[in-house]
Design a protein around this motif. Structure first.
Motif, PDB file in Angstrom:
ATOM      1  N   ASP A 118      -7.706  -3.095   4.502  1.00  0.00           N
ATOM      2  CA  ASP A 118      -7.122  -3.060   3.157  1.00  0.00           C
ATOM      3  C   ASP A 118      -7.624  -1.927   2.250  1.00  0.00           C
ATOM      4  OD1 ASP A 118      -5.037  -4.533   2.111  1.00  0.00           O
ATOM      5  OD2 ASP A 118      -6.324  -5.598   0.695  1.00  0.00           O
ATOM      6  N   GLY A 119      -8.247  -0.913   2.813  1.00  0.00           N
ATOM      7  CA  GLY A 119      -8.717   0.202   1.986  1.00  0.00           C
ATOM      8  C   GLY A 119      -7.566   1.063   1.471  1.00  0.00           C
ATOM      9  N   GLY A 120      -6.437   1.032   2.173  1.00  0.00           N
ATOM     10  CA  GLY A 120      -5.243   1.716   1.681  1.00  0.00           C
ATOM     11  C   GLY A 120      -5.376   3.227   1.618  1.00  0.00           C
ATOM     12  N   ILE A 121      -4.584   3.817   0.741  1.00  0.00           N
ATOM     13  CA  ILE A 121      -4.436   5.275   0.673  1.00  0.00           C
ATOM     14  C   ILE A 121      -5.708   5.996   0.269  1.00  0.00           C
ATOM     15  CG2 ILE A 121      -3.639   5.226  -1.721  1.00  0.00           C
ATOM     16  CD1 ILE A 121      -1.887   7.488   0.651  1.00  0.00           C
ATOM     17  N   ILE A 122      -6.536   5.363  -0.550  1.00  0.00           N
ATOM     18  CA  ILE A 122      -7.650   6.113  -1.153  1.00  0.00           C
ATOM     19  C   ILE A 122      -8.722   6.535  -0.163  1.00  0.00           C
ATOM     20  CG2 ILE A 122      -7.379   5.128  -3.447  1.00  0.00           C
ATOM     21  CD1 ILE A 122      -9.686   3.231  -2.794  1.00  0.00           C
ATOM     22  N   ARG A 128      -8.396   8.171   2.494  1.00  0.00           N
ATOM     23  CA  ARG A 128      -8.053   9.382   3.235  1.00  0.00           C
ATOM     24  C   ARG A 128      -9.037  10.514   2.907  1.00  0.00           C
ATOM     25  NH1 ARG A 128      -2.863  10.958  -0.322  1.00  0.00           N
ATOM     26  NH2 ARG A 128      -3.938  11.084  -2.309  1.00  0.00           N
ATOM     27  N   GLY A 174       3.644   2.558  -7.280  1.00  0.00           N
ATOM     28  CA  GLY A 174       3.368   2.352  -5.851  1.00  0.00           C
ATOM     29  C   GLY A 174       3.970   1.071  -5.299  1.00  0.00           C
ATOM     30  N   PRO A 233     -11.340  12.724  -2.394  1.00  0.00           N
ATOM     31  CA  PRO A 233     -11.510  11.449  -1.701  1.00  0.00           C
ATOM     32  C   PRO A 233     -12.254  10.428  -2.566  1.00  0.00           C
ATOM     33  CG  PRO A 233     -12.319  13.290  -0.382  1.00  0.00           C
ATOM     34  CD  PRO A 233     -12.131  13.789  -1.770  1.00  0.00           C
ATOM     35  N   VAL A 234     -12.085   9.173  -2.241  1.00  0.00           N
ATOM     36  CA  VAL A 234     -12.677   8.146  -3.102  1.00  0.00           C
ATOM     37  C   VAL A 234     -14.195   8.143  -3.031  1.00  0.00           C
ATOM     38  CG1 VAL A 234     -12.491   6.256  -1.424  1.00  0.00           C
ATOM     39  CG2 VAL A 234     -12.511   5.762  -3.869  1.00  0.00           C
ATOM     40  N   HIS A 290       0.807  -1.226   0.000  1.00  0.00           N
ATOM     41  CA  HIS A 290       0.000   0.000   0.000  1.00  0.00           C
ATOM     42  C   HIS A 290       0.836   1.270   0.000  1.00  0.00           C
ATOM     43  CE1 HIS A 290      -4.058  -1.496   0.296  1.00  0.00           C
ATOM     44  NE2 HIS A 290      -3.657  -2.400   1.171  1.00  0.00           N
ATOM     45  N   THR A 291       2.149   1.139   0.041  1.00  0.00           N
ATOM     46  CA  THR A 291       2.976   2.331   0.218  1.00  0.00           C
ATOM     47  C   THR A 291       3.192   3.053  -1.105  1.00  0.00           C
ATOM     48  OG1 THR A 291       4.999   1.107  -0.180  1.00  0.00           O
ATOM     49  CG2 THR A 291       4.224   1.199   2.091  1.00  0.00           C
ATOM     50  N   ARG A 292       3.835   4.193  -0.999  1.00  0.00           N
ATOM     51  CA  ARG A 292       4.094   4.926  -2.238  1.00  0.00           C
ATOM     52  C   ARG A 292       5.503   5.503  -2.312  1.00  0.00           C
ATOM     53  NH1 ARG A 292       0.473  10.390  -1.381  1.00  0.00           N
ATOM     54  NH2 ARG A 292       1.511  11.071   0.502  1.00  0.00           N
TER      55      ARG A 292
END
Ligand SMILES: Cc1cc2nc3c(=O)[nH]c(=O)nc-3n(C[C@H](O)[C@H](O)[C@H](O)COP(=O)(O)OP(=O)(O)OC[C@H]3O[C@@H](n4cnc5c(N)ncnc54)[C@H](O)[C@@H]3O)c2cc1C
Ligand code: SF4
Ligand code: SF4
Lengths: 386, 464
Positions: free
Chosen positions: B253-257, B259, B131, B318-319, B49-51
């Motif tokens: 597991d939603g990750g970065i999106i 936020r 990513g 945001p998503v 999940h990192t960037r």
């Protein structure tokens, strides 16, 4: 807003969903032009999707890199979603509209139209027949293939087909441009246009970030770019061969079949059409064959399987055109000339007639999308910040 | 996989730290087995999940702009941890961060300039092209090509350790239990943030309302086993890195999106429609990590970030679409809040806003006066409908508790002696360096640096 029938509602909904996800993530920004273009937007309407989908060339990098790809719960299959939208745009912008139906079962349509083209050429040959027998052989001095179908008839036939083709493609392009002009600002400047042309000629985005794309399999390869170059420039050279031949005929009065370069009768200038056609023809044998081969190896999860017929139809037609072209050149002074003329010109006619209603249009709309992208890069900022 | 053989190095975990260790040990001639608890599709733990990773550099360097010196890096770390760090280990990580990009590129990682909307990181952080999952894919491929054995779906359930010496591990795969021996162990199995029962020990039932931003496979089983075997731990066992994320995010597991980046542009209210903290205290990238804990402290662990149309489009989209309304009462109704109270809260806030020049790129002079909590920057009246709201919940990134290690990544036992053949890397030992707080991109730096150290030291031990 255009009056064209929109692409299916489910595709718009899914396209909007995937764009929202990617625009909140942006990890794939460096792969291609799609992501930066997406970041210039906050909302995604049908016109945005139609444009972005045509900016994507389905290299699939962004699928393998995606932490949300299936079986993850977001089930994000970005390349496939865009491929489906792209196909729908081909139908949407097809002109005249009723012929959009040809995209439905495109492999079959291409085959049938090509077969019909053989008949058309045969019919033209018979009705315009010179007094010469179609079963005999003619030397170059006697005109070779021009003996069984006059240069004039050929020009008339293909000139008409080319005009129709041009009108259909131009109308499709205009429809695409108008339909997707929603958020674009500014007009097309010379530099923007030059950039888009450069992008096309170099196949810039098929390079991935560097070192190629994740095609046909997960790890970077330049194979597709190379085969596409062979196909593209092969096509251009064959076109150039015809153009040069026409110029020779009408402007320089060099009538008759251009001589085949050979020992002792080397005349590079007069043979130019044959040389260009042969080099291009080789490209059109290797390029499309390579692309077909890559297609057979690609990850089926990422492809819109409904498009296989369309993709293969066009590629096979290119190969057959080139093949029959070589045969005609080689055997033009034999008794097979009439058969080969029908075969080759039939294939060329097949290409002309199916171009606006088959895989070829991808180039038209991709070019349009690249122009739009070049304009946007100069006029629209990236939106959103942390 | 041959279960009867004795591997030189066994690596438990399959994220960034594990792979850096595996590749290094294999390059040094060891036979290496990686046991990844997750299925192949979900391999790579939180690393997927990192960037980016945070890199020191003395001048512009490939994708990095300007310079980020050791001194500044160290000072940043000191600030966020409030001194809860180990200077020796921290400086090792910082110094090596200047060089590890080359190694990463050699093993297939590609970089890109900072992403759209993350200009504030262009100097300090090198972004991975595609990513973290692309990075993880590249490492798995390199490891496979080098001949590292990898088993997915293989959760380690037991570690056999005698007198500080590891002998074998028991893991479960496809319903069957296996035991595998190795001469050295590298534990790189992440934190325990996806173990909600464990989180509850510190947070009580509130933890039921936490959302886990990353992998569901980091349950801390390895950490727990090591603790039971007398390994020394470090870092606050009750603390975790928590940010406020969209309450509609999936549990794992939603990750970065997921936020939500508009807190500092508007106000945040709790379920009683009341504000509870200064939304404009500092720049959002410096403050987002306290908002998880703030929301966790509110009733039902929920908050609502509210903005008006002036702010739309100026933050990372945001998503999930915002909840939108033409009036505040209508918005309250849609959110299930008390309409009168929300109107009152916003009116009080609006009345307290002092005139100023709004500029989101600096600590501007738009502040409130005379209300508590005050809003110290970017305070603008909420008066231009439509109004938009994003519901917030605490999103857990990682936990701080880890095992204690030395400069050779050797795990320490409670008697303060290093274990003979046990090493740790990544989140599992990050508590040694990052006892508290967080620096964006430092997690991957620690994993890359100490993964490689662990791989090297394990192979030195095996080859000795
Ligand atoms: C959404 C999100 C974004 C982030 N972004 C960044 C960023 O941009 N930069 C940054 O530096 N940090 C970032 N972080 C933090 C970063 O993810 C971690 O610091 C880093 O990934 C830790 O790496 P690791 O290898 O130690 O652990 P992980 O990558 O979590 O790997 C742990 C592995 O152990 C496996 N495992 C666990 N238990 C067992 C067991 N019993 N048996 C076998 N295997 C087991 C797991 O399946 C997993 O593969 C982010 C975190 C999240 C959640
Ligand atoms: S494809 Fe996946 S990783 Fe890439 S930008 Fe979209 S959500 Fe992010
Ligand atoms: S498939 Fe390739 S071209 Fe298409 S969006 Fe993904 S990375 Fe870009």
């Amino acid at each position: 807003m255009s009056t064209l029938k929109s692409i299916p509602h489910e595709l718009v909904a899914e396209g909007e969903r995937v764009m929202r996800i990617c625009n909140a993530c942006r990890y794939c920004e460096g792969f291609c032009a799609v992501f930066p273009a997406m970041e210039r937007r906050l909302t995604f309407k049908e016109d945005d999707l139609n444009y972005l989908a045509n900016l994507c060339h389905n290299c699939t990098e962004c699928y393998y890199a995606c932490q949300y790809a299936p079986p993850q719960e977001f089930e994000l299959n970005f390349p496939k979603t865009l491929a489906e939208i792209r196909m729908a745009t081909y139908q949407k912008y097809a002109w005249p509209g009723p012929l959009a139906g040809l995209f439905k079962n495109n492999g079959l349509a291409t085959a049938v139209i090509s077969a019909l083209s053989l008949v058309i050429i045969l019919a033209i040959m018979l009705t315009s027949a010179t007094s010469k027998s179609l079963l005999s052989a003619y030397s170059d001095a006697e005109g070779a293939f021009y003996a069984v179908m006059s240069h004039h008839t050929m020009v008339l036939t293909f000139g008409t087909a080319a005009a129709l083709l041009f009108v259909a493609l131009a109308a499709g392009y205009a429809r695409f441009w108008k339909d997707t002009s929603g958020k674009a600002e500014g007009s097309v400047s010379f530099t923007a246009l030059a950039q888009a042309v450069g992008d096309v000629l170099r196949l810039r985005y098929l390079d991935g970030a560097e070192g190629g794309c994740a095609y046909p399999e997960e790890f970077q390869s330049n194979a597709r770019r190379r085969f596409h170059h062979l196909t593209f420039y092969g096509f251009i050279l064959c076109f150039a061969a015809t153009a040069v031949g026409t110029v020779f005929h009408y402007l320089l009065g060099w009538e008759g079949p251009p001589p085949i370069p050979g020992v002792g009768k080397l005349n590079l200038v007069r043979s130019l059409p044959v040389i260009l056609g042969s080099v291009g023809g080789i490209g059109l044998l290797i390029g499309p064959a390579g692309l077909l081969w890559l297609k057979s190896k690609r990850n089926t999860l990422l492809a819109d399987q409904k498009q296989n017929g369309m993709d293969a139809g066009f590629l096979i037609l290119l190969i057959l055109t080139s093949l029959t072209g070589f045969l005609l050149t080689a055997f033009r002074e034999t008794g097979a000339v009439s058969t080969l003329v029908v075969a080759h010109l039939g294939m060329v006619m097949g290409i002309f007639l199916t171009m606006p209603y088959g895989k070829f249009v991808h180039g038209i709309y991709r070019f349009g999308a690249l122009v739009k992208n070049a304009v946007e890069q100069r006029t629209m900022p990236t939106l959103g910040s942390e | 996989m041959d279960l009867s053989r004795v591997y030189d190095v066994l690596i438990v975990g399959g994220g960034n730290a594990a792979l850096c260790a595996a590749i290094t040990a294999r390059r040094n001639g060891c036979s290496v087995l990686v046991l990844e608890g997750a299925p192949k599709e979900f391999r790579g733990g939180n690393s997927r999940h990192t960037r980016n990773l945070r890199c020191m550099h003395d001048g512009p360097a490939d994708v990095l702009t300007d310079a980020y010196t050791e001194r500044e890096y160290w000072e940043d770390l000191l600030k966020v941890t409030g001194g809860q760090t180990n200077e020796k280990l921290a400086r090792m990580a910082i110094r090596d961060s200047a060089h590890c990009r080359k190694w990463m590129v050699q093993h297939g990682v590609r970089f890109q300039p900072s992403l759209g909307g993350t200009l504030h990181l262009s100097r300090t952080n090198a972004f991975f092209l595609g990513g973290g999952k692309a990075l993880v894919n590249a490492y798995y491929r390199s490891a496979e090509l080098l001949g590292v054995d990898i088993e997915y779906n293989s959760e380690v359930r037991e570690l056999k350790i005698q007198d500080g010496k590891f002998t074998s591990a028991v893991f479960v795969r496809k319903g069957f239990t296996h035991e595998i021996r190795a001469k050295a162990l590298i534990a790189a199995a992440g934190g325990f943030q996806s173990n909600v029962a464990w989180l509850k020990q510190a947070w009580g039932d509130a933890a039921d309302n936490f959302i886990i931003r990353g992998t569901p496979y980091d349950k801390g089983t390895v950490l727990k086993m090591l603790m039971e075997q007398g390994v020394k731990t470090i870092g606050d066992p009750t603390q975790c890195h928590a940010v406020a994320i969209d309450a509609r995010a999936p549990k794992f597991d939603g990750g970065i999106i997921t936020r939500v980046d508009c807190v500092s542009l508007g106000i945040v209210v709790n379920r009683y429609a009341k504000r509870f903290y200064d939304e404009g205290e500092d720049f959002w990238p410096k403050r987002y990590a306290i908002w998880g804990r703030l929301v966790a402290g509110q009733p039902d662990q929920i908050g609502y970030s509210i903005i008006d149309s002036k702010s739309m489009g100026t933050f990372m989209p945001p998503v999930f679409p915002p909840i939108e309304a033409e009036s505040l009462p209508e918005l309250a109704k849609k959110l299930g809040l008390d309409a009168e109270q929300l109107v009152q809260t916003v009116t009080e806030y609006n009345d307290a806003v002092r005139p100023g020049t709004f500029d989101h790129t600096v600590l501007d002079n738009c502040a409130t006066e005379g209300i508590t909590p005050q809003k110290s920057h970017w305070a603008r009246r909420l008066d231009k409908p439509p109004f938009y709201a994003y519901p917030l919940r605490p999103g857990i990134t990682f936990t701080y508790l880890g095992v204690s290690v030395d400069e050779q990544a050797r795990i320490y036992m409670q008697d303060d002696k290093p274990a003979k053949n046990m090493f740790a890397a990544g989140e599992l030992m990050a508590g040694s360096i990052l006892g508290k707080g967080y620096l964006a991109g430092f997690g991957m730096t620690i994993g890359t640096v100490f993964g490689r150290i662990a791989g090297k030291e394990a192979s030195l031990y095996v080859n000795a």
